[in-house]
Each structure stands twice: as C-alpha cells, then as structure tokens.
Scaffold this active site. Structure first.
Site, PDB file in Angstrom:
ATOM      1  N   LYS A  95      11.822  -0.432   7.272  1.00  0.00           N
ATOM      2  CA  LYS A  95      12.079  -1.595   6.421  1.00  0.00           C
ATOM      3  C   LYS A  95      12.913  -1.234   5.187  1.00  0.00           C
ATOM      4  O   LYS A  95      13.250  -2.119   4.394  1.00  0.00           O
ATOM      5  CB  LYS A  95      10.749  -2.230   5.986  1.00  0.00           C
ATOM      6  N   CYS A 131       2.427 -11.839  12.316  1.00  0.00           N
ATOM      7  CA  CYS A 131       1.257 -10.940  12.326  1.00  0.00           C
ATOM      8  C   CYS A 131       0.319 -11.238  11.159  1.00  0.00           C
ATOM      9  O   CYS A 131      -0.246 -10.323  10.548  1.00  0.00           O
ATOM     10  CB  CYS A 131       1.687  -9.475  12.297  1.00  0.00           C
ATOM     11  N   ASP A 152      -0.802  -1.745   0.556  1.00  0.00           N
ATOM     12  CA  ASP A 152       0.190  -1.819   1.625  1.00  0.00           C
ATOM     13  C   ASP A 152       1.545  -2.113   0.979  1.00  0.00           C
ATOM     14  O   ASP A 152       1.806  -3.227   0.536  1.00  0.00           O
ATOM     15  CB  ASP A 152      -0.211  -2.928   2.603  1.00  0.00           C
ATOM     16  N   GLN A 199       6.389  -4.046   2.220  1.00  0.00           N
ATOM     17  CA  GLN A 199       7.390  -5.012   1.765  1.00  0.00           C
ATOM     18  C   GLN A 199       7.883  -4.740   0.341  1.00  0.00           C
ATOM     19  O   GLN A 199       8.931  -5.260  -0.050  1.00  0.00           O
ATOM     20  CB  GLN A 199       6.817  -6.439   1.828  1.00  0.00           C
ATOM     21  N   HIS A 224      -1.107  -8.577   6.371  1.00  0.00           N
ATOM     22  CA  HIS A 224      -0.608  -8.328   7.718  1.00  0.00           C
ATOM     23  C   HIS A 224      -1.783  -7.828   8.552  1.00  0.00           C
ATOM     24  O   HIS A 224      -2.708  -7.203   8.043  1.00  0.00           O
ATOM     25  CB  HIS A 224       0.491  -7.265   7.635  1.00  0.00           C
TER      26      HIS A 224
END
Length: 394
Positions: free
Chosen positions: A213, A351, A187, A190, A111
């Site tokens: 999220k 993104c 990261d 997700q 991202h």
C-alpha cells in the site's frame, strides 16, 4: 522531487485512472528496478553465507530493514519483516500468552484482519469489548475509557479507516490503555502510506503495516514492537543463536521473528519505496491528497442521488472517500466507471462487514482512494462520469 513529476514513474497512469490505492498502490519504476537488480546481479540468501553475493544481499537487506524502521519513527524498538498487515496482527494475536478472563477491546471500524483474530480468541476464554464510532465514523476516546478495565490485556485499533478515511485518536487511546496497564496495537496499513507516522510519539506497543500500500511490492510489510515480548509463531533457520539435539536458544531482537528466508528482494524494494516517499516528503504527499480529497467531496456532494458515507472534509482524514448511489449496487457503479472512463475504484464491503452492518449498508459502498500519482484532472473525470451516471438514474 516534485510531486507533479512523479506520474512519469508510474507508466500505468498513461492508460487509466487508478483510484484504488487503499487496496494496493501502484509501484514506481525505481522500486521495480531495485528488485530486478537483486534478482539479476546479487541474488543470494542472507545472513548464512560468506561469499560475495550473500554479503551484498545481507548488507542491502539490513539497510532496507533499518530505513523502513526509521520511516515509521521506530528506531527505539524492534521491527519484524512480515508479508502484510494481516500476518503482523496475527503475530500479536498468537504471540501473547493469553489467560482465560483476559479482555480485548476492538472497534467496528476495523478491517477483518484486525477484528477476526480477536473474535477467535474467545475459544481460549478471552472476552471481546467492542467500541462503536459515531455516524461519521469517528471514535471518541471517552468510549475507550468506559470499556477498558484492569482486565483489558490489549486494545486493537486502526490508525485510519480503509472505508471512511477518518484518522483515529490513537495517541489519546494509547494514554488510556497505559493507565490501565493494557497494550495497544495500531493497524497502520492506511496511515503509513499517506501521513507522517511516528510510533514513538503515538505511544503504541505494536504497529503493523503493509508494503503493497506504500509503493512497495506485495508480500512485504512489518510489525513494529516497542519491546520484543511476543512469542514467535515460527522457529527455524535464522531465528536461533544455537541449537543442540536437546534444546535451542532463540536469537535476540528481530531475528527471532524472521524464521526462514524472508522476502529479501521485496524488502530491498520496500526500502527503495521508502526512499521514494522520503524524496517527495510525507507532508507534501498529505497536502496533495488533502487537496484532491476536498475536490472529490465537493464534486460528489453536488451530484443528485449520491450520498457520501462518513465524514466530510477536515484535517482528520486521509484520501479515502466512500459513497453510495440511489438505486444502484456499488459493483454496478464501479463497473460503469471502468467501462466508461477507465477509472479504477473499489466497491463492496472492503473487508469491513461489521462496519457496514453498523452503518446499515447491506451492499457496501463505492470507494475512491487517492495517492501521490493522482491529479485534479482525474478527479474531475471521476465526478463528471458519476454525474452522467446520476442523470441516467433519474
């Protein structure tokens, strides 16, 4: 809690089919009520007052803070509350004392939030090494082995792709990084909402994630640090032990990274979201999404003019499926899904422009992303609508 019963806690699912949770998840009634309770019954700042409202707010904020840290297996480290993953990654990029000649390893899967900060470091003489995935989006740990050197200060990698859904081998990459005394940032935006996560088992040095999220409110998230070794980006109220007219002493641990008033109600709400996820069980959520993802891929694969982008179903993916349709812009497909069947999906580049360029997708993809409140009937409506669109294309 049975996952089949969870839909009643998300009233919006009565009116439409929400398949855009990779962008922002829905929020259950329980989380909304928890935040309302703070605002209506004990709203106060934390850590600064001795009156009863401040005491209650401080206790519940700290309890939520601890629950969130435990949820990602981070009890042995430090968790700083942030407003999202982007801010958390920015804290790492701005908190390391870089030197000219340092190197950072990044990937085109990332991202923009985990790619652009490293490009900007080139202004300070930091060099960027970029790893590219295979045609299905998978990263081979050997690709990192070939670029990481003793000059590498940090590697930054997504735990799960927000476009392709594939889970990256972060644990193996952590081992490679540490063999070269390099740090690893993961990261987890997700991964945390959809699969069990244990940062201590991964072996990373920094781990970032977003509350919006994972059933929580917007404006919440976190940066977990194995050691609190970053220079704080901000200093001020709540982040110091003492101050004089000449100097100050920063607080120890997570407080020094939370200058000013944090999102008190939001963090308490995120703590309630963690409770909700734990009540169902992350293994249960993963199995549920695996079934839905397999159903989506099977359905889309059988439709003419539809091409799935990224890996087909296996155990190394989350419930994110991207596809393109011959002769149609992804935005056009998303608009028709909304208008024809009240199905909400994301379209475009997500993104991730460098990844789209790598895959040769000038206009991006249509992205379907599932969560615990989706069911097989919704998936079938998606594929039926796509099939109808396909017939009109032909």
């Amino acid at each position: 809690m049975r996952i089949e019963e969870s839909r009643k806690d998300f009233p919006i699912t009565n009116d439409l089919i929400y398949l855009d949770s990779a962008a922002t998840s829905l929020t259950p009634i329980q989380v909304v009520n928890e935040m309302n309770d703070y605002d209506l019954r004990y709203r106060a700042n934390i850590g600064r007052g001795v009156h009863r409202l401040s005491v209650v707010a401080t206790e519940r904020y700290k309890n939520a803070h601890d629950k969130i840290k435990t949820f990602i297996g981070g009890d042995g480290g430090t968790l700083a509350v942030t407003k999202n993953t982007t801010e958390a990654i920015g804290m790492v990029a701005g908190g390391i004392r870089w030197e000219s000649g340092d190197r950072v390893v990044a990937t085109v899967l990332e991202h923009h939030s985990n790619f652009l900060p490293w490009l900007r470091l080139r202004e300070y003489g930091v060099k960027i090494d970029i790893v590219r995935p295979d045609s299905d989006g998978y990263l081979n740990p050997d690709s990192f082995e070939s670029v990481i050197s003793d000059k590498t200060r940090l590697a930054a990698i997504t735990h799960a792709s927000n476009v392709l859904g594939n889970i990256t081998p972060v644990k193996e990459i952590a081992d490679i990084c540490h063999q070269h005394d390099a740090l690893l940032l993961v990261d987890g935006a997700q991964s945390v909402p959809h699969i069990p996560v244990d940062v201590s088992d991964i072996g990373c040095d920094y781990f970032s994630f977003s509350g919006h999220k994972m059933l929580g409110p917007t404006g919440t998230g976190g940066l977990w640090m194995r050691r609190p070794d970053l220079k704080p980006l901000h200093i001020g109220g709540g982040s110091i032990e003492s101050a004089t007219a000449e100097n100050f002493t920063a607080a120890s641990g997570e407080e020094k990274y939370e200058a000013g008033t944090p999102p008190v109600g939001g963090t308490i709400g995120l703590g309630r979201a963690v409770d909700y996820l734990n009540d169902i069980g992350m293994d249960t959520i993963r199995r549920h999404e695996e079934r839905l993802t397999g159903r989506i891929i099977d359905g889309l694969s059988a439709i003419d003019h539809v091409k799935i982008v990224g890996p087909y179903f296996d155990e190394r993916r989350i419930g994110v499926v991207s596809f393109v349709m011959d002769g149609m812009h992804p935005h056009e497909v998303a608009h028709i899904l909304d208008e024809a069947s009240a199905i909400m999906v994301r379209s475009g580049e997500h993104c991730c422009m460098p990844l789209m360029q790598h895959l040769g997708l000038e206009s991006g993809t249509v992205r379907v992303s599932t969560y615990l409140y989706n069911n097989p009937e919704e998936v079938d409506m998606l594929t039926a609508t796509i099939e109808e669109i396909s017939r009109k294309v032909s």
